[in-house]
Design an enzyme around this catalytic site. Structure first.
Site, PDB file in Angstrom:
ATOM      1  CE  LYS A 186      53.982  28.184  30.475  1.00 25.23           C
ATOM      2  NZ  LYS A 186      54.425  29.276  31.711  1.00 25.23           N
ATOM      3  NE  ARG A 240      52.231  24.554  36.123  1.00 24.69           N
ATOM      4  CZ  ARG A 240      51.554  25.603  35.222  1.00 24.69           C
ATOM      5  NH1 ARG A 240      50.957  25.224  34.366  1.00 24.69           N
ATOM      6  NH2 ARG A 240      51.512  26.576  35.502  1.00 24.69           N
ATOM      7  NE  ARG A 293      48.898  36.381  33.547  1.00 24.80           N
ATOM      8  CZ  ARG A 293      49.594  35.184  33.313  1.00 24.80           C
ATOM      9  NH1 ARG A 293      49.830  34.976  32.118  1.00 24.80           N
ATOM     10  NH2 ARG A 293      50.153  34.456  34.378  1.00 24.80           N
ATOM     11  NE  ARG A 322      45.703  32.866  35.752  1.00 23.33           N
ATOM     12  CZ  ARG A 322      46.777  32.185  35.180  1.00 23.33           C
ATOM     13  NH1 ARG A 322      47.106  32.439  33.717  1.00 23.33           N
ATOM     14  NH2 ARG A 322      47.539  31.528  35.803  1.00 23.33           N
ATOM     15  NE  ARG A 354      50.699  31.446  38.868  1.00 20.83           N
ATOM     16  CZ  ARG A 354      50.467  32.289  38.333  1.00 20.83           C
ATOM     17  NH1 ARG A 354      49.925  33.611  38.924  1.00 20.83           N
ATOM     18  NH2 ARG A 354      50.470  32.360  36.880  1.00 20.83           N
TER      19      ARG A 354
HETATM   20  P1  AMP Z   1      48.765  28.376  34.141  1.00 17.21           P
HETATM   21  O1  AMP Z   1      47.475  28.973  33.574  1.00 17.21           O
HETATM   22  O2  AMP Z   1      49.387  27.539  33.411  1.00 17.21           O
HETATM   23  O3  AMP Z   1      49.488  29.507  34.873  1.00 17.21           O
HETATM   24  O4  AMP Z   1      48.104  27.403  35.373  1.00 17.21           O
HETATM   25  C1  AMP Z   1      47.240  27.984  36.411  1.00 17.21           C
HETATM   26  C2  AMP Z   1      47.241  26.969  37.603  1.00 17.21           C
HETATM   27  O5  AMP Z   1      46.775  25.702  37.212  1.00 17.21           O
HETATM   28  C3  AMP Z   1      48.639  26.528  37.920  1.00 17.21           C
HETATM   29  O6  AMP Z   1      48.984  27.245  38.960  1.00 17.21           O
HETATM   30  C4  AMP Z   1      48.168  25.115  38.731  1.00 17.21           C
HETATM   31  O7  AMP Z   1      47.644  25.538  39.915  1.00 17.21           O
HETATM   32  C5  AMP Z   1      47.357  24.694  37.836  1.00 17.21           C
HETATM   33  N1  AMP Z   1      47.939  23.636  36.593  1.00 17.21           N
HETATM   34  C6  AMP Z   1      47.830  24.258  35.369  1.00 17.21           C
HETATM   35  N2  AMP Z   1      48.604  23.359  34.723  1.00 17.21           N
HETATM   36  C7  AMP Z   1      49.074  22.474  35.401  1.00 17.21           C
HETATM   37  C8  AMP Z   1      49.977  21.096  35.618  1.00 17.21           C
HETATM   38  N3  AMP Z   1      50.256  20.733  34.133  1.00 17.21           N
HETATM   39  N4  AMP Z   1      50.094  20.457  36.506  1.00 17.21           N
HETATM   40  C9  AMP Z   1      49.605  20.790  37.826  1.00 17.21           C
HETATM   41  N5  AMP Z   1      49.030  21.990  37.828  1.00 17.21           N
HETATM   42  C10 AMP Z   1      48.682  22.631  36.904  1.00 17.21           C
END
Ligand code: AMP
Length: 190
Positions: free
Chosen positions: A14, A89, A128, A134, A146
């Site tokens: 994404k 989400r 990654r 991260r 996740r």
């Molecule tokens: P991402 O970079 O999108 O994989 O997000 C990393 C982390 O941020 C996720 O594993 C969640 O802990 C938090 N996070 C990001 N976007 C959301 C969302 N829309 N709702 C809840 N938690 C989020």
């Protein structure tokens, strides 16, 4: 104006595709993961709150996420539209997004979902993790959490857009350019 939800499990690509799409269509990138990481880096109260959820691979509570997105949408005046990446989400977030956009006279054009098999996702995330720094990319257990959270809490969001006739699934395995062309074709059909 396009408002696109780019959807898919962690590691689906994404972020990579968003970067190319914002350049091609002049859209505003709204990645909730990136926003949280920015807050974390700056040591804000919001970042502190989100940290424990993020580090475990669990979802940050809806009200926190929704408030942060609302602020970003309100700040982004005169935009040609948004690419929502990693948001919504949960179905509650999707409903809140519809309401927020309506307040600003906008609506979702469609959701584009990147389809990638679980085995490939895990490999991509681990790869990654070697450079992303991260915490949530580096530990097998966190990666599994996740993906589980995605399947249980996030996948229903696809049905939400499908019921509105706004859902398209794309094969997320292949060359970055090929996938980008497939996504572009869907956007051009809106
Ligand atoms: P991402 O970079 O999108 O994989 O997000 C990393 C982390 O941020 C996720 O594993 C969640 O802990 C938090 N996070 C990001 N976007 C959301 C969302 N829309 N709702 C809840 N938690 C989020």
């Amino acid at each position: 104006m396009y408002n696109i939800v780019l959807f898919g499990p962690p590691g689906a690509g994404k972020g990579t595709q968003s970067e190319k799409l914002i350049e091609k269509y002049g859209l505003t990138h709204l990645s909730t993961g990136d926003l949280f990481r920015k807050h974390l880096g700056e040591g804000t109260a919001l970042g502190e709150l989100a940290k424990k959820y993020m580090n475990e691979g669990r979802l940050v509570p809806d009200e926190v996420v929704i408030g942060m997105v609302e602020e970003k949408i309100s700040e982004s005046k005169n935009t040609k539209g948004f690419i929502f990446d990693g948001f919504p989400r949960t179905t509650a977030q999707a409903k809140a997004l519809d309401e927020m956009l309506e307040k600003h006279g906008m609506s979702i054009s469609g959701m584009i979902a990147l389809d990638v098999p679980e085995k490939e996702l895990k490999e991509r995330i681990k790869e990654r993790g070697k450079t992303s720094g991260r915490v949530d990319d580096q530990d097998e257990e966190k990666i599994n959490t996740r993906i589980k959270v995605y399947l249980e809490e996030t996948l229903p969001v696809a049905a939400y857009y499908e019921s509105q006739g706004k859902f398209t699934k794309i094969n997320g395995v292949g060359s970055i350019e090929g996938i980008f062309n497939d996504i572009s074709q869907v956007i051009d059909s809106y």
